[in-house]
Design an enzyme around this catalytic site. Structure first.
Site, PDB file in Angstrom:
ATOM      1  CG  ASN A 175     -11.969  12.720   2.242  1.00  0.00           C
ATOM      2  OD1 ASN A 175     -12.043  13.183   1.105  1.00  0.00           O
ATOM      3  ND2 ASN A 175     -12.466  11.541   2.564  1.00  0.00           N
ATOM      4  CD1 TRP A 233     -10.174   5.912  -1.978  1.00  0.00           C
ATOM      5  CD2 TRP A 233     -11.238   6.480  -3.868  1.00  0.00           C
ATOM      6  NE1 TRP A 233     -11.426   5.355  -1.946  1.00  0.00           N
ATOM      7  CE2 TRP A 233     -12.109   5.691  -3.088  1.00  0.00           C
ATOM      8  CE3 TRP A 233     -11.699   6.952  -5.097  1.00  0.00           C
ATOM      9  CZ2 TRP A 233     -13.398   5.361  -3.508  1.00  0.00           C
ATOM     10  CZ3 TRP A 233     -12.989   6.625  -5.509  1.00  0.00           C
ATOM     11  CH2 TRP A 233     -13.818   5.840  -4.724  1.00  0.00           C
ATOM     12  CD1 TRP A 260     -14.976  19.604  -5.983  1.00  0.00           C
ATOM     13  CD2 TRP A 260     -17.181  19.966  -5.788  1.00  0.00           C
ATOM     14  NE1 TRP A 260     -15.161  20.566  -5.020  1.00  0.00           N
ATOM     15  CE2 TRP A 260     -16.503  20.816  -4.888  1.00  0.00           C
ATOM     16  CE3 TRP A 260     -18.564  20.018  -5.840  1.00  0.00           C
ATOM     17  CZ2 TRP A 260     -17.178  21.689  -4.039  1.00  0.00           C
ATOM     18  CZ3 TRP A 260     -19.249  20.894  -4.995  1.00  0.00           C
ATOM     19  CH2 TRP A 260     -18.559  21.719  -4.112  1.00  0.00           C
ATOM     20  CD  GLU A 281      -8.735   7.387   1.898  1.00  0.00           C
ATOM     21  OE1 GLU A 281      -9.077   8.212   1.044  1.00  0.00           O
ATOM     22  OE2 GLU A 281      -9.511   6.541   2.382  1.00  0.00           O
ATOM     23  CD1 TRP A 283     -21.740  18.664 -11.045  1.00  0.00           C
ATOM     24  CD2 TRP A 283     -19.540  19.018 -11.202  1.00  0.00           C
ATOM     25  NE1 TRP A 283     -21.333  18.215 -12.279  1.00  0.00           N
ATOM     26  CE2 TRP A 283     -19.984  18.408 -12.403  1.00  0.00           C
ATOM     27  CE3 TRP A 283     -18.190  19.330 -11.083  1.00  0.00           C
ATOM     28  CZ2 TRP A 283     -19.125  18.105 -13.460  1.00  0.00           C
ATOM     29  CZ3 TRP A 283     -17.325  19.039 -12.129  1.00  0.00           C
ATOM     30  CH2 TRP A 283     -17.801  18.433 -13.313  1.00  0.00           C
ATOM     31  CD1 TRP A 295     -26.109  22.212 -13.540  1.00  0.00           C
ATOM     32  CD2 TRP A 295     -26.564  21.484 -11.476  1.00  0.00           C
ATOM     33  NE1 TRP A 295     -25.521  20.979 -13.395  1.00  0.00           N
ATOM     34  CE2 TRP A 295     -25.775  20.507 -12.143  1.00  0.00           C
ATOM     35  CE3 TRP A 295     -26.968  21.228 -10.165  1.00  0.00           C
ATOM     36  CZ2 TRP A 295     -25.400  19.306 -11.537  1.00  0.00           C
ATOM     37  CZ3 TRP A 295     -26.581  20.030  -9.565  1.00  0.00           C
ATOM     38  CH2 TRP A 295     -25.819  19.098 -10.255  1.00  0.00           C
TER      39      TRP A 295
HETATM   40  C1  LIG Z   1     -15.061  17.457  -3.126  1.00  0.00           C
HETATM   41  C2  LIG Z   1     -13.639  16.965  -2.888  1.00  0.00           C
HETATM   42  C3  LIG Z   1     -12.574  17.700  -3.372  1.00  0.00           C
HETATM   43  C4  LIG Z   1     -11.260  17.256  -3.157  1.00  0.00           C
HETATM   44  N1  LIG Z   1     -10.211  17.988  -3.664  1.00  0.00           N
HETATM   45  C5  LIG Z   1      -8.940  17.545  -3.496  1.00  0.00           C
HETATM   46  C6  LIG Z   1      -7.842  18.267  -4.046  1.00  0.00           C
HETATM   47  O1  LIG Z   1      -7.983  19.285  -4.704  1.00  0.00           O
HETATM   48  N2  LIG Z   1      -6.581  17.795  -3.800  1.00  0.00           N
HETATM   49  C7  LIG Z   1      -6.373  16.647  -3.079  1.00  0.00           C
HETATM   50  O2  LIG Z   1      -5.204  16.271  -2.877  1.00  0.00           O
HETATM   51  N3  LIG Z   1      -7.396  15.938  -2.585  1.00  0.00           N
HETATM   52  C8  LIG Z   1      -8.669  16.345  -2.756  1.00  0.00           C
HETATM   53  N4  LIG Z   1      -9.706  15.617  -2.232  1.00  0.00           N
HETATM   54  C9  LIG Z   1      -9.417  14.337  -1.572  1.00  0.00           C
HETATM   55  C10 LIG Z   1      -9.215  14.422  -0.048  1.00  0.00           C
HETATM   56  O3  LIG Z   1     -10.256  15.133   0.539  1.00  0.00           O
HETATM   57  C11 LIG Z   1      -7.878  15.043   0.344  1.00  0.00           C
HETATM   58  O4  LIG Z   1      -6.837  14.429  -0.367  1.00  0.00           O
HETATM   59  C12 LIG Z   1      -7.613  14.858   1.835  1.00  0.00           C
HETATM   60  O5  LIG Z   1      -8.632  15.461   2.593  1.00  0.00           O
HETATM   61  C13 LIG Z   1      -6.275  15.470   2.176  1.00  0.00           C
HETATM   62  O6  LIG Z   1      -6.014  15.347   3.542  1.00  0.00           O
HETATM   63  P1  LIG Z   1      -4.845  14.424   4.070  1.00  0.00           P
HETATM   64  O7  LIG Z   1      -3.601  14.701   3.327  1.00  0.00           O
HETATM   65  O8  LIG Z   1      -4.827  14.557   5.547  1.00  0.00           O
HETATM   66  O9  LIG Z   1      -5.387  12.985   3.634  1.00  0.00           O
HETATM   67  P2  LIG Z   1      -5.082  11.523   4.161  1.00  0.00           P
HETATM   68  O10 LIG Z   1      -6.374  10.968   4.655  1.00  0.00           O
HETATM   69  O11 LIG Z   1      -3.921  11.461   5.042  1.00  0.00           O
HETATM   70  O12 LIG Z   1      -4.764  10.734   2.794  1.00  0.00           O
HETATM   71  C14 LIG Z   1      -3.435  10.608   2.279  1.00  0.00           C
HETATM   72  C15 LIG Z   1      -3.364  11.117   0.876  1.00  0.00           C
HETATM   73  O13 LIG Z   1      -4.159  10.326   0.006  1.00  0.00           O
HETATM   74  C16 LIG Z   1      -4.708  11.151  -1.023  1.00  0.00           C
HETATM   75  N5  LIG Z   1      -6.161  11.102  -0.922  1.00  0.00           N
HETATM   76  C17 LIG Z   1      -6.895  10.924   0.192  1.00  0.00           C
HETATM   77  N6  LIG Z   1      -8.203  10.874  -0.097  1.00  0.00           N
HETATM   78  C18 LIG Z   1      -8.304  11.023  -1.428  1.00  0.00           C
HETATM   79  C19 LIG Z   1      -9.394  11.061  -2.341  1.00  0.00           C
HETATM   80  N7  LIG Z   1     -10.665  10.906  -1.952  1.00  0.00           N
HETATM   81  N8  LIG Z   1      -9.123  11.271  -3.652  1.00  0.00           N
HETATM   82  C20 LIG Z   1      -7.861  11.409  -4.091  1.00  0.00           C
HETATM   83  N9  LIG Z   1      -6.791  11.381  -3.268  1.00  0.00           N
HETATM   84  C21 LIG Z   1      -7.001  11.182  -1.965  1.00  0.00           C
HETATM   85  C22 LIG Z   1      -4.185  12.567  -0.793  1.00  0.00           C
HETATM   86  O14 LIG Z   1      -3.034  12.753  -1.574  1.00  0.00           O
HETATM   87  C23 LIG Z   1      -3.860  12.536   0.697  1.00  0.00           C
HETATM   88  O15 LIG Z   1      -2.881  13.477   1.067  1.00  0.00           O
HETATM   89  C24 LIG Z   1     -11.034  16.046  -2.453  1.00  0.00           C
HETATM   90  C25 LIG Z   1     -12.126  15.309  -1.972  1.00  0.00           C
HETATM   91  C26 LIG Z   1     -13.423  15.767  -2.180  1.00  0.00           C
HETATM   92  C27 LIG Z   1     -14.572  14.956  -1.662  1.00  0.00           C
END
Ligand SMILES: Cc1cc2nc3c(=O)[nH]c(=O)nc-3n(C[C@H](O)[C@H](O)[C@H](O)COP(=O)(O)OP(=O)(O)OC[C@H]3O[C@@H](n4cnc5c(N)ncnc54)[C@H](O)[C@@H]3O)c2cc1C
Length: 481
Positions: free
Chosen positions: A346, A282, A387, A279, A364, A311
């Site tokens: 997520n 990502w 997105w 993650e 979107w 759209w």
């Molecule tokens: C439509 C959409 C919008 C999103 N918008 C954001 C946003 O504005 N800010 C944001 O930080 N994340 C965003 N994410 C990614 C992800 O959903 C969140 O980072 C995650 O849910 C945060 O929860 P956590 O800290 O418990 O994640 P954990 O699962 O604990 O992951 C650890 C860290 O990894 C990073 N991470 C995890 N998944 C992703 C991912 N898919 N893409 C990029 N980084 C990731 C984050 O920094 C997160 O805190 C988005 C995902 C989607 C599908």
């Protein structure tokens, strides 16, 4: 004088620019430019502003304990920063500025303007890629182009870190149990006074570096081992919840990576830690994308052919999605979680984003903006990446013909309906089968809406629309590039 310019890196530990400044000759001071109008135009959620401002208060105290005074300067917008920084440089006789690089377009334009202003004054700027694990341009494909496919990027990313990763430095901050004053405190307090944010939101969050570090420790000790198995189940709170800290920089991504690598020594935690590191990859992936494809910062689709999608323009559908009234329980529970907490799981971000862009057939960008105005972790690279992934317009996005079935997602990832019952209490009396499809049970009139659009037929309609968009692009669009 050495000046550390703080941006989205509000911490003292594992902060390379601060470390470099403390090791350089001469005294060190720090500055933060408060750009409230810029926040407005970037749609930064009030809750996130609150998080940043409170984190700044803690940062100012921590820096004061290190003998580094933090100034907080009202700049309103990024455009004002070069001249305000020039004033700081002159007043404090600054010779060198240390900061962490930022990659979205407006931030880069601000930094270019600052670089030329500082060049005229003979001041050096040392920028480091401290907000990522791997610098955006460090990895290129065999053709010399940026990576746009995550799998290939991740393999190179792992290998790069195996040879280049350095454990981040911690600083010794002693004696900060009493508030320590710093020059910027009044400006932060004034900004907090101007801010309107509901206490029902703020009481759920703890800003600042100390709380972020504690949360990382708790997550690694108690949840990391189970992360891979449980992370997709929103009822379990099995993810780190560190996204606010990582996006405002109260926690360094290097500290997260280091903690996960150390946890891998324990065989029981290895799978979970490896999955969590994925993650973090990502996160870097989307940051290098935003750095190398500037059009994404101003609403451009990564896949140009998708600009031809027609759209639907329907405010009623959009409002129903925003307010959690679509009639699909998991979608509604997720949207209500976002509005009530400033955060969404997520899996649910993917489900709700795909529902908006595929079932409701709404642009979107509308959903992306709505997320930004509510998320405490709102981050342009991750939000835009997520997105565009969900809407099939992005890098390595979900193929357009794959449409999540919101009922199946619900049955699979909230099998007992616990998450739904928490956020859609009008359904909590239903059993764990009916709660996913409440229309199968006669409900009291007005208790919960019927589905606003059917799931059936969405895949076919979306496939058709994407094919048409591609045709139009091939015939007309590509010629206009
Ligand atoms: C439509 C959409 C919008 C999103 N918008 C954001 C946003 O504005 N800010 C944001 O930080 N994340 C965003 N994410 C990614 C992800 O959903 C969140 O980072 C995650 O849910 C945060 O929860 P956590 O800290 O418990 O994640 P954990 O699962 O604990 O992951 C650890 C860290 O990894 C990073 N991470 C995890 N998944 C992703 C991912 N898919 N893409 C990029 N980084 C990731 C984050 O920094 C997160 O805190 C988005 C995902 C989607 C599908």
């Amino acid at each position: 004088m050495n000046l550390v310019w703080f941006r989205n890196d509000l911490r003292v530990h594992a902060h390379r620019p601060l470390q470099q400044a403390l090791c350089a000759d001469g005294p060190v001071s720090a500055v933060y430019f408060l750009c409230e109008k810029q926040w407005e135009s970037h749609q930064v959620a009030p809750l996130r502003r609150w998080y940043v401002l409170h984190s700044l208060l803690e940062l100012g105290e921590q820096l004061a304990a290190l003998g580094v005074p933090l100034d907080v300067v009202d700049a309103a917008t990024f455009e004002a920063v070069p001249s305000l920084l020039t004033r700081q440089v002159r007043d404090k006789e600054v010779r060198q500025i240390f900061c962490s690089r930022e990659y979205p377009l407006n931030e880069r334009r601000r930094d270019e303007a600052v670089a030329s202003a500082m060049a005229e004054l003979g001041v050096t700027i040392s920028g480091v890629d401290d907000g990522v694990l791997v610098p955006p341009r460090a990895l290129r494909t065999g053709k010399g182009t940026p990576y746009t496919v995550f799998g290939a990027y991740k393999r190179r990313w792992d290998a790069w870190l195996d040879t280049h990763f350095e454990a981040p430095a911690l600083v010794d901050v002693e004696g900060v149990s009493h508030p320590t004053d710093f020059p910027g405190r009044a400006a932060v307090e004034r900004a907090l006074g101007r801010l309107q944010v509901s206490p029902s939101l703020t009481e759920q969050w703890r800003p600042g570096e100390q709380s972020a570090r504690e949360q990382l420790d708790r997550f690694v000790s108690h949840q990391l081992a189970r992360y891979q198995k449980q992370r997709d189940f929103p009822a379990l709170s099995a993810t780190s919840g560190l996204s606010a800290a990582l996006s405002a920089g109260t926690l360094s991504v290097a500290s997260c990576y280091q903690a996960a690598r150390e946890a891998m020594a324990d065989a029981g935690a290895r799978e979970g830690a490896a999955c969590w590191i994925g993650e973090l990859a990502w996160r870097d992936f989307y940051r290098q994308i935003i750095a190398q494809f500037p059009r994404l910062s101003y609403g451009g689709a990564f896949r140009r052919e998708t600009e031809w999608l027609q759209w639907r323009d329907d405010d009623d559908l959009f409002d129903a999605w925003c307010e959690g009234r679509t009639g699909y329980p998991l979608v509604d529970a997720a949207m209500r979680q976002l509005v009530a907490t400033g955060w969404m799981h997520n899996r649910l971000r993917m489900v709700t984003a795909m529902f908006l862009s595929k079932h409701l057939w709404l642009d979107w960008r509308r959903g992306e903006a709505f997320f930004m105005t509510h998320l405490i972790d709102g981050d342009i690279a991750a939000n835009n990446g997520g997105w565009q992934w969900s809407a099939s317009s992005g890098t390595d996005a979900v193929p357009y013909f794959r449409v999540f079935n919101p009922i199946r997602q619900s049955q699979r990832f909230d099998p007992q309906g616990e998450f739904i019952a928490r956020w859609v209490p009008e359904l909590k009396h239903l059993d764990n089968k009916t709660i996913h499809e409440p229309w199968k049970q006669p409900l009291l009139a007005g208790e919960y809406p019927a589905p606003i659009v059917p799931h059936q037929g969405v895949r076919e309609a979306v496939t058709e629309a994407f094919k048409n968009a591609k045709k139009m692009y091939d015939e007309q669009g590509s010629a206009q590039q």
